[in-house]
Design a protein around this motif. Structure first.
Motif, short mmCIF file in Angstrom:
data_model
loop_
_atom_site.label_atom_id
_atom_site.label_comp_id
_atom_site.label_asym_id
_atom_site.label_seq_id
_atom_site.Cartn_x
_atom_site.Cartn_y
_atom_site.Cartn_z
N UNK A 1 78.87 27.49 -85.18
CA UNK A 1 79.15 26.19 -85.79
C UNK A 1 80.64 25.99 -86.07
N UNK A 2 81.35 27.06 -86.43
CA UNK A 2 82.79 26.94 -86.71
C UNK A 2 83.55 26.61 -85.42
N UNK A 3 83.20 27.28 -84.32
CA UNK A 3 83.86 27.00 -83.04
C UNK A 3 83.57 25.58 -82.57
N UNK A 4 82.33 25.16 -82.72
CA UNK A 4 81.95 23.80 -82.32
C UNK A 4 82.71 22.78 -83.15
N UNK A 5 82.75 22.98 -84.45
CA UNK A 5 83.47 22.07 -85.35
C UNK A 5 84.94 22.00 -84.96
N UNK A 6 85.56 23.15 -84.78
CA UNK A 6 86.99 23.20 -84.47
C UNK A 6 87.28 22.47 -83.16
N UNK A 7 86.50 22.74 -82.13
CA UNK A 7 86.72 22.11 -80.83
C UNK A 7 86.52 20.60 -80.90
N UNK A 8 85.42 20.19 -81.50
CA UNK A 8 85.07 18.77 -81.55
C UNK A 8 86.03 17.97 -82.42
N UNK A 9 86.28 18.43 -83.62
CA UNK A 9 87.14 17.69 -84.55
C UNK A 9 88.58 17.67 -84.05
N UNK A 10 89.05 18.80 -83.55
CA UNK A 10 90.42 18.86 -83.04
C UNK A 10 90.59 17.89 -81.87
N UNK A 11 89.64 17.89 -80.95
CA UNK A 11 89.72 16.99 -79.80
C UNK A 11 89.84 15.53 -80.25
N UNK A 12 88.92 15.10 -81.13
CA UNK A 12 88.91 13.69 -81.54
C UNK A 12 90.11 13.33 -82.41
N UNK A 13 90.56 14.26 -83.23
CA UNK A 13 91.74 13.98 -84.05
C UNK A 13 92.98 13.79 -83.16
N UNK A 14 93.11 14.62 -82.13
CA UNK A 14 94.26 14.48 -81.22
C UNK A 14 94.15 13.19 -80.41
N UNK A 15 92.94 12.83 -79.99
CA UNK A 15 92.76 11.58 -79.26
C UNK A 15 93.12 10.39 -80.17
N UNK A 16 92.74 10.46 -81.43
CA UNK A 16 93.07 9.38 -82.38
C UNK A 16 94.58 9.29 -82.57
N UNK A 17 95.22 10.43 -82.73
CA UNK A 17 96.68 10.44 -82.91
C UNK A 17 97.36 9.83 -81.68
N UNK A 18 96.87 10.14 -80.50
CA UNK A 18 97.46 9.62 -79.27
C UNK A 18 97.07 8.16 -79.02
N UNK A 19 96.04 7.68 -79.70
CA UNK A 19 95.62 6.30 -79.54
C UNK A 19 94.93 6.02 -78.21
N UNK A 20 94.18 6.97 -77.71
CA UNK A 20 93.50 6.79 -76.43
C UNK A 20 92.37 5.78 -76.55
N UNK A 21 91.90 5.33 -75.41
CA UNK A 21 90.88 4.29 -75.34
C UNK A 21 89.63 4.65 -76.14
N UNK A 22 89.13 5.87 -75.97
CA UNK A 22 87.88 6.27 -76.62
C UNK A 22 88.06 6.70 -78.06
N UNK A 23 89.27 6.78 -78.54
CA UNK A 23 89.50 7.23 -79.91
C UNK A 23 88.94 6.25 -80.94
N UNK B 1 92.90 15.57 -90.81
CA UNK B 1 93.71 16.12 -89.72
C UNK B 1 94.58 15.04 -89.09
N UNK B 2 94.02 13.84 -88.91
CA UNK B 2 94.80 12.74 -88.34
C UNK B 2 95.94 12.36 -89.28
N UNK B 3 95.66 12.29 -90.57
CA UNK B 3 96.71 11.95 -91.54
C UNK B 3 97.82 13.00 -91.51
N UNK B 4 97.43 14.28 -91.49
CA UNK B 4 98.44 15.35 -91.45
C UNK B 4 99.21 15.30 -90.13
N UNK B 5 98.51 15.01 -89.05
CA UNK B 5 99.15 14.91 -87.74
C UNK B 5 100.16 13.77 -87.68
N UNK B 6 99.80 12.63 -88.26
CA UNK B 6 100.74 11.49 -88.26
C UNK B 6 102.00 11.81 -89.05
N UNK B 7 101.83 12.48 -90.17
CA UNK B 7 103.00 12.87 -90.97
C UNK B 7 103.88 13.83 -90.17
#
Length: 133
Positions: free
Chosen positions: A46-68, A88-94
């Motif tokens: 569950x930790x690996x799944x969470x890390x992979x999934x959340x990290x992926x979507x947070x980075x996509x949101x930061x980049x502003x991709x279509x599916x974000x 994570x997105x808030x920390x990434x934007x900062x």
């Protein structure tokens, strides 16, 4: 010019060799069996799944991709994972404002790994719940 008395035998031998060569390359030919069975893949924790999934979507949101722009359910996140995503997105934007996009994406990976580990996958299931400290 006559044919050799051995011509039919040569043709038969050539045909037999061609047949053997083709049957040896056939997908139905038996393959060598491994000496021991290959281990079945272990599903991610569950930790690996969470890390992979959340990290992926947070980075996509930061980049502003279509599916974000999908909502948390469409991204396959639990409520707890979505909270990690937003932090994570808030920390990434900062980090992006001060150190650039590459450093922000690295920060998101570290941030989500730590939070997902702390929350034991953040799946929302009772087995992962523990009282606040």
């Amino acid at each position: 010019m006559g044919t050799s008395p051995h011509a039919p035998a040569r043709h038969l031998a050539s045909a037999a060799l061609a047949l053997l060569a083709l049957s040896g390359c056939s997908p139905s030919a038996p393959s060598a069996r491994p000496s021991s069975p290959a281990p079945s893949p272990t599903p991610p924790s569950p930790v690996e799944t969470c890390t992979t999934l959340v990290s992926y979507w947070a980075k996509e949101t930061l980049k502003g991709t279509y599916w974000s722009g999908l909502d948390w359910e469409q991204k396959g996140l639990s409520n707890e994972q979505y909270a990690i995503h937003e932090d994570a997105v808030a920390a990434g934007r900062t980090e992006e404002r001060t150190a650039g996009r590459d450093k922000a994406l690295e920060l998101i990976d570290r941030f989500t790994a730590e939070r997902c580990r702390e929350q034991r996958g953040a799946t929302g299931s009772s087995e992962n719940w523990r009282p606040p400290s």
